[in-house]
Design a protein around this motif. Structure first.
Motif, PDB file in Angstrom:
ATOM      1  N   ARG A  55       0.828  -1.201   0.000  1.00  0.00           N
ATOM      2  CA  ARG A  55       0.000   0.000   0.000  1.00  0.00           C
ATOM      3  C   ARG A  55       0.868   1.258   0.000  1.00  0.00           C
ATOM      4  NH1 ARG A  55      -5.138  -0.288   0.356  1.00  0.00           N
ATOM      5  NH2 ARG A  55      -5.229   1.917   0.916  1.00  0.00           N
ATOM      6  N   LEU A  56       0.338   2.297  -0.654  1.00  0.00           N
ATOM      7  CA  LEU A  56       0.965   3.614  -0.678  1.00  0.00           C
ATOM      8  C   LEU A  56      -0.043   4.661  -0.249  1.00  0.00           C
ATOM      9  CD1 LEU A  56       2.760   3.481  -4.156  1.00  0.00           C
ATOM     10  CD2 LEU A  56       3.879   3.335  -1.930  1.00  0.00           C
ATOM     11  N   GLY A  57       0.455   5.738   0.325  1.00  0.00           N
ATOM     12  CA  GLY A  57      -0.397   6.869   0.654  1.00  0.00           C
ATOM     13  C   GLY A  57      -0.486   7.849  -0.503  1.00  0.00           C
ATOM     14  N   ALA A  58      -0.753   9.091  -0.186  1.00  0.00           N
ATOM     15  CA  ALA A  58      -1.005  10.105  -1.213  1.00  0.00           C
ATOM     16  C   ALA A  58       0.239  10.365  -2.055  1.00  0.00           C
ATOM     17  CB  ALA A  58      -1.462  11.399  -0.553  1.00  0.00           C
ATOM     18  N   GLU A  59       0.029  10.474  -3.377  1.00  0.00           N
ATOM     19  CA  GLU A  59       1.085  10.830  -4.329  1.00  0.00           C
ATOM     20  C   GLU A  59       0.491  11.743  -5.389  1.00  0.00           C
ATOM     21  OE1 GLU A  59       4.207  10.136  -4.099  1.00  0.00           O
ATOM     22  OE2 GLU A  59       4.194   8.527  -2.593  1.00  0.00           O
ATOM     23  N   GLN A  60       1.351  12.543  -6.015  1.00  0.00           N
ATOM     24  CA  GLN A  60       0.911  13.372  -7.127  1.00  0.00           C
ATOM     25  C   GLN A  60       2.063  13.592  -8.093  1.00  0.00           C
ATOM     26  OE1 GLN A  60      -0.469  17.063  -5.431  1.00  0.00           O
ATOM     27  NE2 GLN A  60       1.587  17.784  -4.901  1.00  0.00           N
ATOM     28  N   ASN A  61       1.684  13.913  -9.340  1.00  0.00           N
ATOM     29  CA  ASN A  61       2.646  14.236 -10.403  1.00  0.00           C
ATOM     30  C   ASN A  61       3.678  13.133 -10.628  1.00  0.00           C
ATOM     31  OD1 ASN A  61       1.431  16.819 -10.759  1.00  0.00           O
ATOM     32  ND2 ASN A  61       2.561  17.566  -8.977  1.00  0.00           N
ATOM     33  N   ALA A  95      -0.864   9.619 -11.108  1.00  0.00           N
ATOM     34  CA  ALA A  95      -1.436  10.329  -9.958  1.00  0.00           C
ATOM     35  C   ALA A  95      -1.833  11.751 -10.303  1.00  0.00           C
ATOM     36  CB  ALA A  95      -0.422  10.331  -8.811  1.00  0.00           C
ATOM     37  N   ALA A  96      -1.146  12.363 -11.264  1.00  0.00           N
ATOM     38  CA  ALA A  96      -1.485  13.713 -11.748  1.00  0.00           C
ATOM     39  C   ALA A  96      -1.706  14.673 -10.574  1.00  0.00           C
ATOM     40  CB  ALA A  96      -2.680  13.640 -12.678  1.00  0.00           C
ATOM     41  N   SER A  97      -2.882  15.312 -10.501  1.00  0.00           N
ATOM     42  CA  SER A  97      -3.139  16.310  -9.462  1.00  0.00           C
ATOM     43  C   SER A  97      -3.248  15.720  -8.067  1.00  0.00           C
ATOM     44  CB  SER A  97      -4.425  17.080  -9.788  1.00  0.00           C
ATOM     45  OG  SER A  97      -5.521  16.191  -9.879  1.00  0.00           O
ATOM     46  N   GLY A  98      -3.360  14.381  -7.985  1.00  0.00           N
ATOM     47  CA  GLY A  98      -3.338  13.768  -6.662  1.00  0.00           C
ATOM     48  C   GLY A  98      -4.229  12.558  -6.532  1.00  0.00           C
ATOM     49  N   CYS A  99      -3.689  11.531  -5.883  1.00  0.00           N
ATOM     50  CA  CYS A  99      -4.438  10.319  -5.547  1.00  0.00           C
ATOM     51  C   CYS A  99      -4.052   9.986  -4.112  1.00  0.00           C
ATOM     52  CB  CYS A  99      -4.075   9.187  -6.501  1.00  0.00           C
ATOM     53  SG  CYS A  99      -5.093   7.714  -6.323  1.00  0.00           S
ATOM     54  N   GLY A 124      -0.158  18.600 -12.269  1.00  0.00           N
ATOM     55  CA  GLY A 124      -1.615  18.678 -12.365  1.00  0.00           C
ATOM     56  C   GLY A 124      -2.203  17.757 -13.413  1.00  0.00           C
ATOM     57  N   GLY A 125      -3.471  18.016 -13.742  1.00  0.00           N
ATOM     58  CA  GLY A 125      -4.188  17.172 -14.680  1.00  0.00           C
ATOM     59  C   GLY A 125      -5.032  16.144 -13.954  1.00  0.00           C
ATOM     60  N   GLU A 126      -5.836  15.423 -14.716  1.00  0.00           N
ATOM     61  CA  GLU A 126      -6.717  14.413 -14.149  1.00  0.00           C
ATOM     62  C   GLU A 126      -5.990  13.080 -14.016  1.00  0.00           C
ATOM     63  OE1 GLU A 126      -9.890  14.616 -13.004  1.00  0.00           O
ATOM     64  OE2 GLU A 126      -9.631  16.787 -13.225  1.00  0.00           O
ATOM     65  N   PRO A 127      -6.123  12.413 -12.877  1.00  0.00           N
ATOM     66  CA  PRO A 127      -5.538  11.079 -12.739  1.00  0.00           C
ATOM     67  C   PRO A 127      -6.105  10.116 -13.778  1.00  0.00           C
ATOM     68  CG  PRO A 127      -6.159  11.960 -10.597  1.00  0.00           C
ATOM     69  CD  PRO A 127      -6.741  12.885 -11.625  1.00  0.00           C
ATOM     70  N   ALA A 128      -5.337   9.095 -14.117  1.00  0.00           N
ATOM     71  CA  ALA A 128      -5.763   8.130 -15.127  1.00  0.00           C
ATOM     72  C   ALA A 128      -5.198   6.756 -14.789  1.00  0.00           C
ATOM     73  CB  ALA A 128      -5.291   8.564 -16.516  1.00  0.00           C
TER      74      ALA A 128
END
Length: 244
Positions: A55-61, A95-99, A124-128
């Motif tokens: 498991r991982l916590g929050a990531e972005q970009n 993750a883009a703007s954040g997951c 940024g951007g939408e996660p995918a």
């Protein structure tokens, strides 16, 4: 220049049924000499016990690409439906703007995989999320692109996806795979401004006169091409990124 990273030089993390071999600083493993490699932030070789979860916590970009060597994995996050991949398959999440959370749970026989994190070129951007069940091996044993941030690498249309079109990265990077029989070689042409990171996922190979066993890796800088030759049946993964 070629810099060899032997498997016994890598960092190790053991927690709750998950064993990691870390090529770069990650979690509790910190090494100032190996923080990242160009736009390649993380490379982890993972063994996950039956039913255990990484498991991982929050990531972005960042784009997290998981290639499965053995077993089965179910990938989950709070943003997307669960996806299951089998040996040879690939899961990618941007993750883009954040997951806020990620998880990879092994099936009943456990799982072995390699996970690559690519730093996004733009924030940024939408996660995918994307999944590929498998990628057909190149008929001539050469490198096949399995993830790319170069639009010219991605044929258009649904038919291409079925045939193994690469998943999309948000950086000008590539991840490639070569499946070689003993004695076969694979050539990859690049530019001296790029940094390559090659891992022997299975089998054995030679690169620039150096013998590489399963789990060994090599960083390649300032070269116009890289040639790897299988010393036994082998699977090679190669990341191509900007040097900064």
């Amino acid at each position: 220049m070629i810099t060899i990273r032997r498997v016994d030089m890598l960092g190790t993390i053991h927690e709750a049924g998950v064993d990691l071999r870390c090529h770069f600083a990650f979690g509790s493993f910190q090494d100032a000499a190996y923080v990242h490699d160009g736009r390649l932030r993380v490379v982890n070789a993972m063994r996950i016990a039956s039913g255990a979860q990484f498991r991982l916590g929050a990531e972005q970009n960042v784009d997290i690409v998981t290639w499965l060597a053995e077993g089965a994995l179910s990938a989950t996050s709070e943003l997307f439906p669960s996806e299951t991949i089998m040996a040879g398959g690939l899961h990618a999440i941007s993750a883009a703007s954040g997951c806020q959370s990620f998880g990879w749970r092994a099936g009943p026989v456990g799982a072995s995989c390699l996970q690559f994190w690519f730093l996004a070129d733009n924030e940024g951007g939408e996660p995918a999320q994307e999944t590929r069940l498998d990628f057909p091996a190149a008929e001539d044993g050469s490198f096949r692109i399995i993830a790319s941030g170069f639009p010219e690498d991605d044929p258009e249309g649904t038919e291409a996806v079925i045939d193994g079109a690469p998943v999309t990265l948000r950086s000008r990077s590539r991840l490639l795979r070569a499946t070689l029989r003993a004695g076969e070689g694979a050539l990859y042409r690049t530019a001296p401004s790029r940094t390559l990171y090659m891992i022997v996922a299975k089998g054995g190979a030679s690169l620039g006169g150096e013998l590489l066993a399963a789990g060994d890796a090599a960083r390649i800088d300032g070269q116009k091409e890289a040639v790897v030759i299988a010393t036994q049946d082998a699977v090679i993964l190669l990341a191509d990124t900007a040097s900064r």
